[in-house]
Design an enzyme around this catalytic site. Structure first.
Site, short mmCIF file in Angstrom:
data_model
loop_
_atom_site.label_atom_id
_atom_site.label_comp_id
_atom_site.label_asym_id
_atom_site.label_seq_id
_atom_site.Cartn_x
_atom_site.Cartn_y
_atom_site.Cartn_z
N LEU A 127 -5.00 -2.37 0.97
CA LEU A 127 -4.03 -1.40 0.42
C LEU A 127 -4.10 -1.37 -1.09
CD1 LEU A 127 -1.49 0.43 0.46
CD2 LEU A 127 -0.13 -1.67 0.59
N ASP A 128 -3.68 -2.46 -1.70
CA ASP A 128 -3.68 -2.61 -3.16
C ASP A 128 -4.05 -4.06 -3.44
OD1 ASP A 128 -3.16 -2.96 -5.84
OD2 ASP A 128 -1.09 -2.27 -5.78
#
Length: 441
Positions: A127-128
């Site tokens: 995701l991040d």
């Protein structure tokens, strides 16, 4: 039959495993899922005919090497510190590898060896980091191809509880590794703003936040990540005057968390002897100066909050002033705090989480200045199939499929910042409902 080895079947692996088990039927893969808990693996694979469950202790070097040797590609869902151990074996055995973690200096040093071995070590593919890279690069490349020039880029991501499941004053529940949440932000945040370097030491990080509005979802607070500067060359925006990467939380969260930082309760460097004989109230008492007055009054005066304010209500709700015993022997302050938070911030049956990401671009094109907001909101299905599990696991699964099927032919240490990776990745994510909304404003 292509063989995939997934190391780790924990909280964030559910969607990854489900995705690859579905792909296994279409492309004739064998999916081996390995974890210290065989029971957990069996829960995740549900007797799937293309799945092979095994118990694996990563400290058993011989068994670990044997399993990697059997695979065509390895996905590491292990703690980040263990990735290099697996990557080194993958290079030796000429097996490609996928992780969601940041590229460490040790991982980067394997680039040349991985190229010689003819394999890809794909990192930052969750995701991040992960979806943030892919979605940002799609816009950056588009603006550059149109002849534009970047003036600013800010990117914030948060793993949060969905509004309909938000029943506590912190607006937060655990959807990923609690330890990482407790230790988040430690070190100095580095970024650039209006052409000048800026630094925020950890003890001030949660006092310097920015308000972020996501249309249709609400207002949030963003605080800066540890290192925003190193991504300028990776994104091809070396000379950009403003660049910040950060984390999103619900309003008021940072004010409450700052109390723990100021007290020293997020410190993980020493152990409190006899912590199992203390109450949470005594734990708090040990961090504030002795003196007259109630513990809440002394704490408020020490960290600069009001006794009857919202932040004190948040602390009260957690139960840190209660005489309840700490069930943790010789814990570090961070471990003791985590033990309380895991109890209070647990997703209940029926709760759903939410991922929020927003990129803010400022650029100049044909002598006109533009501001573009690109926002992503994803909600979980339940406490197992969370938004966090989807947005961390699905990109890893998709890219693994592309590598196995020959759609990605890059070698060495990579992250999803090139078109060969990010265009098909974003395309498939969009088909699954993980889609960014773009708006000028």
């Amino acid at each position: 039959m292509k063989k995939v080895l997934i190391l780790g079947a924990g909280r964030s692996a559910s969607s990854l495993i489900q995705y690859l088990l579905k792909a296994a039927l279409q492309y004739n893969y064998e999916i081996t899922v390995a974890d210290a808990s065989l029971e957990l693996v069996k829960q995740k694979i549900q007797n799937h005919k293309n799945a092979r469950p095994i118990a694996l202790d990563i400290s058993d070097a011989v068994h670990t090497k044997e399993e990697i040797e059997k695979a065509d590609i390895v996905i590491s869902m292990l703690p980040a510190a263990l990735h290099i151990q697996i990557a080194t074996l993958c290079v030796e055995l000429k097996k490609s590898m996928v992780t969601a973690s940041y590229v460490s200096p040790e991982m980067k040093a394997l680039d040349e060896e991985a190229r010689k071995a003819g394999i890809i070590l794909m990192n930052e593919c969750g995701l991040d980091p992960g979806i943030d890279h892919a979605s940002a690069m799609k816009i950056i490349d588009h603006v550059y191809e149109a002849g534009g020039k970047f003036l600013g880029f800010k990117s914030y991501t948060g793993g949060l509880v969905a509004p309909e499941s938000n029943d506590n004053p912190w607006g937060y529940k655990f959807t990923w590794n609690p330890r990482n949440v407790v230790l988040a932000g430690q070190g100095t945040a580095k970024y650039i703003e209006n052409g000048k370097y800026a630094y925020i030491p950890y003890h001030k990080l949660f006092t310097r936040t920015e308000k972020i509005h996501v249309e249709g979802t609400g207002d949030f607070e963003g605080y800066a990540n540890r290192d925003s500067l190193s991504y300028r060359p990776l994104y091809g925006i070396d000379n950009i005057p403003t660049m910040v990467r950060g984390t999103l939380r619900m309003p008021a969260y940072c004010g409450g968390w700052n109390v723990f930082v100021q007290l020293g309760m997020t410190d993980d460097t020493y152990h409190i002897e006899g912590s199992e004989k203390m109450s949470f109230r005594e734990f708090v008492e040990s961090f504030i100066p002795a003196g007259k007055g109630e513990i809440k009054e002394r704490l408020a005066a020490y960290v600069g909050i009001t006794v009857k304010g919202n932040t004190m209500e948040m602390l009260n709700w957690l139960g840190i002033f209660e005489d309840r015993p700490i069930a943790l022997k010789d814990g570090t302050p961070a471990q003791i705090l985590q033990s309380l938070l895991e109890e209070k911030w647990k997703l209940k049956d029926g709760d759903i989480d939410m991922i929020v990401m927003q990129h803010q671009f400022e650029y100049e094109l044909k002598d006109k200045k533009h501001r573009l907001l690109s926002s992503l909101v994803v909600k979980g299905d339940d406490a197992v199939n969370t938004a966090m599990a989807k947005t961390v696991g699905l990109p890893m699964g998709i890219v693994t499929k592309f590598i196995l099927n020959g759609n990605i032919n890059l070698k060495g240490v990579c992250i999803p910042t090139v078109k060969e990776i990010y265009l098909p990745l974003l395309g498939e994510l969009e088909s699954m409902g993980i889609k960014f909304e773009e708006k000028e404003g």
